[in-house]
Design a protein around this motif. Sequence first.
Motif, mmCIF file in Angstrom:
data_model
loop_
_atom_site.group_PDB
_atom_site.id
_atom_site.type_symbol
_atom_site.label_atom_id
_atom_site.label_comp_id
_atom_site.label_asym_id
_atom_site.label_seq_id
_atom_site.Cartn_x
_atom_site.Cartn_y
_atom_site.Cartn_z
ATOM 1 N N ALA A 1 12.053 6.744 -8.891
ATOM 2 C CA ALA A 1 11.998 7.684 -7.765
ATOM 3 C C ALA A 1 10.608 8.290 -7.638
ATOM 4 C CB ALA A 1 13.038 8.786 -7.965
ATOM 5 N N ALA A 2 10.010 8.639 -8.771
ATOM 6 C CA ALA A 2 8.687 9.254 -8.755
ATOM 7 C C ALA A 2 7.618 8.294 -8.247
ATOM 8 C CB ALA A 2 8.323 9.747 -10.162
ATOM 9 N N VAL A 3 7.668 7.031 -8.689
ATOM 10 C CA VAL A 3 6.624 6.095 -8.250
ATOM 11 C C VAL A 3 6.813 5.714 -6.787
ATOM 12 C CG1 VAL A 3 6.218 5.200 -10.573
ATOM 13 C CG2 VAL A 3 7.863 4.042 -9.103
ATOM 14 N N LEU B 1 -0.583 9.614 -11.210
ATOM 15 C CA LEU B 1 -0.971 8.819 -10.047
ATOM 16 C C LEU B 1 -1.729 9.644 -9.017
ATOM 17 C CD1 LEU B 1 2.216 6.632 -9.553
ATOM 18 C CD2 LEU B 1 -0.089 5.784 -9.979
ATOM 19 N N LEU B 2 -1.223 10.834 -8.726
ATOM 20 C CA LEU B 2 -1.883 11.676 -7.728
ATOM 21 C C LEU B 2 -3.287 12.066 -8.179
ATOM 22 C CD1 LEU B 2 1.063 13.991 -6.588
ATOM 23 C CD2 LEU B 2 0.103 12.011 -5.415
ATOM 24 N N ALA C 1 5.294 8.648 -5.015
ATOM 25 C CA ALA C 1 3.843 8.612 -5.218
ATOM 26 C C ALA C 1 3.214 7.511 -4.369
ATOM 27 C CB ALA C 1 3.529 8.392 -6.698
ATOM 28 N N GLY C 2 3.918 6.384 -4.235
ATOM 29 C CA GLY C 2 3.410 5.311 -3.384
ATOM 30 C C GLY C 2 3.283 5.741 -1.932
ATOM 31 N N GLU D 1 0.816 -1.220 0.000
ATOM 32 C CA GLU D 1 0.000 0.000 0.000
ATOM 33 C C GLU D 1 0.845 1.262 0.000
ATOM 34 O OE1 GLU D 1 -3.331 -0.006 -0.194
ATOM 35 O OE2 GLU D 1 -3.321 -2.202 -0.220
ATOM 36 N N GLY D 2 2.158 1.117 0.120
ATOM 37 C CA GLY D 2 3.015 2.294 0.231
ATOM 38 C C GLY D 2 4.108 2.333 -0.819
ATOM 39 N N VAL D 3 5.359 2.344 -0.351
ATOM 40 C CA VAL D 3 6.494 2.413 -1.273
ATOM 41 C C VAL D 3 6.423 1.285 -2.293
ATOM 42 C CG1 VAL D 3 9.009 2.336 -1.469
ATOM 43 C CG2 VAL D 3 7.948 3.517 0.461
#
Length: 646
Positions: free
Chosen positions: A413-415, A471-472, A418-419, A176-178
């Motif tokens: 890095a971005a995902v 994603l956001l 975002a995670g 659910e996160g990174v």
Amino acid sequence: MAQFNLSRLLLESPQGGSIERGVFSGLFCLLATAVAALVLYGAYYGGITALLLRSSFFSLVACAGLIYYALQMGRWARIPLYILAFIALIPGPYLWHSYMDIIMRGAMSVPEDTWVFLALISVVFLFVRIAVGWALVVLMALAFLYAWFGYLIPGKYGHGGYGLDRLTSTLMLSTEGVYGVPMGVAVEYIFLFGLFGTLLTKIGTGSVFVDIARGLTGRVQGGPGLSAALSSALLGSLNGSAVANVVTTGTFTIPLMKKVGYSPKLAGAIEAAASSAGQIMPPVMGAAAFLMAEMIGIPYAEVALAALVPALLYLFALMLAVRLEAGRLGLERDTAAGLKLLGETLRSRGYLLAPLIALIGLMIAGKSPTQAAVLGIVVGLLISPWSKLTRVGPVDLVECCKDTLINTLPIVAAVASAGVIIGILNLTGMGLMVSGLIIEIGGGNLWAVLLLTALASFILGMGLPTSAAYLLLAVLVAPAMTQLGMNVLSAHMFIFYFGLVSAITPPVALAAYAASTISGAKPNETAVEAMRLGFVKLLIPFLFVTMPGILLIGDGISIAVAIALTTLATFSMGVGFSGWLGSTLSTAQRSLYVVAAVLIAWPELATNTDLFVLAARGTGMVILVAMLVQGHLEHRCTQRTSLATD
């Protein structure tokens, strides 16, 4: 012997010593090869638990990324980055070692987990700061502050607050996160298809695209501009990166366009607009398209198929604008191009298209995109020995892995960031509340929400990578759009398109700025010209609402009518924006073409038989036909006058 030239594997290091550069370049290449092996195995065979696959992937990529960026910095900045790079290797193996224990305790964190989590978040923050910039770092920091101190906020936007133990469980010990869906897409699709595109570029498929485009369009007036548009779109469909596409094809196409008479500004704008087409052109598209498939929960092949008609409309509008500009300026043809070049290219190098044909054929046959990509890579390796010019040796393969990893670093890095943000939004419930707030601000009106979404997408697209911006907005805004009756795929496509617009729109316009450095034109002037050429990207997303048939949604009749109407509207709008059709158009004539386009694409369903809608579209078609007839008659009259004078 060139295949064994190891100097190609060295990374740039302006201030590092030769030994340091060699050692860490070798380590980077080793990590890149390990990442490629992990991704290829997971893509074709599967069987690795999502949490373990994603954590291992991120540990390897983050370690390699910090080494890569450290080599570009001064001595005292390099040392802490090297230390953090090795710390980045801890979370992946730790989760492998503790996985069964984590399951047995229901992913509830223990003190050891918390320490590893703190190390992971430190790596994420620094990796994101260096690879992407401050925007995502600030958003992550705000998300953490909201998670910790939400109990201080009164009303419905407050919550009980979450400590390190709960954040550790959510952001590190779960998907659910990174290590959430965004990271899964990076592992399963983005790196894999990036490797596929890099390999095809290495064996020469990109140059085949350029020569095919020149063969098809080169002998037409202003042919170099048309071939630039077509070849850049084709090549972009492999790498999905506008800036990389400009740098790859622009070094050849921009000088050729300038040679036949295009101004530096126009040549750069054509290349920028064409290169940005790669992000919306199947079969590969941009990274956000793979994220879209996962977010919506549909196969990627369906997303690619839905994107086909809008992408072709964009390419049609761009090539129409380029051709009309060539006519207005009276430009020359590319005398070295034509059907002879096309035939020679297909005869001598047509086999280099086999991997791409295999990729498309396998997806149509029912293979998953990941398996199709792996088999496409195998096909590429099998055909490469057929010519010494395309032969790929061991060093070339390592170089492919190295180049792919370098190109993927900002996306990973971005995902990761975002995670983190999405995980906290879901944990606190803020995501659903923002969707409700957007509906309130828009007054429950879909068009108001669309305008707000377009503005938010554009602003986020300026400061964030496309994947992070998408994603956001997919989490915060798409639910509001679907609640107001918009089709789920249409809503996500709308966000996707507007997140990509920043590649050619000031003040960021990275693709246009990259093109301007090659053409020698002013960056902002190039960006404004690219916007005019790529107007479809700004307007067509609104048609996803009223004419979802262009996304191949609906029955056959509604799809056919939608495609016909949007094609006519695109043509009319393109002529109006260009200001030339056989002769220079007056302001009134240009305005009438634009008005005709608006009426033809009247914002109602394509199959709406309401009398007012039919009258509007009929009026638009009458205006368009009348303008075309008038232009034809004026052109014939001019020709007769010219003959009489001669």
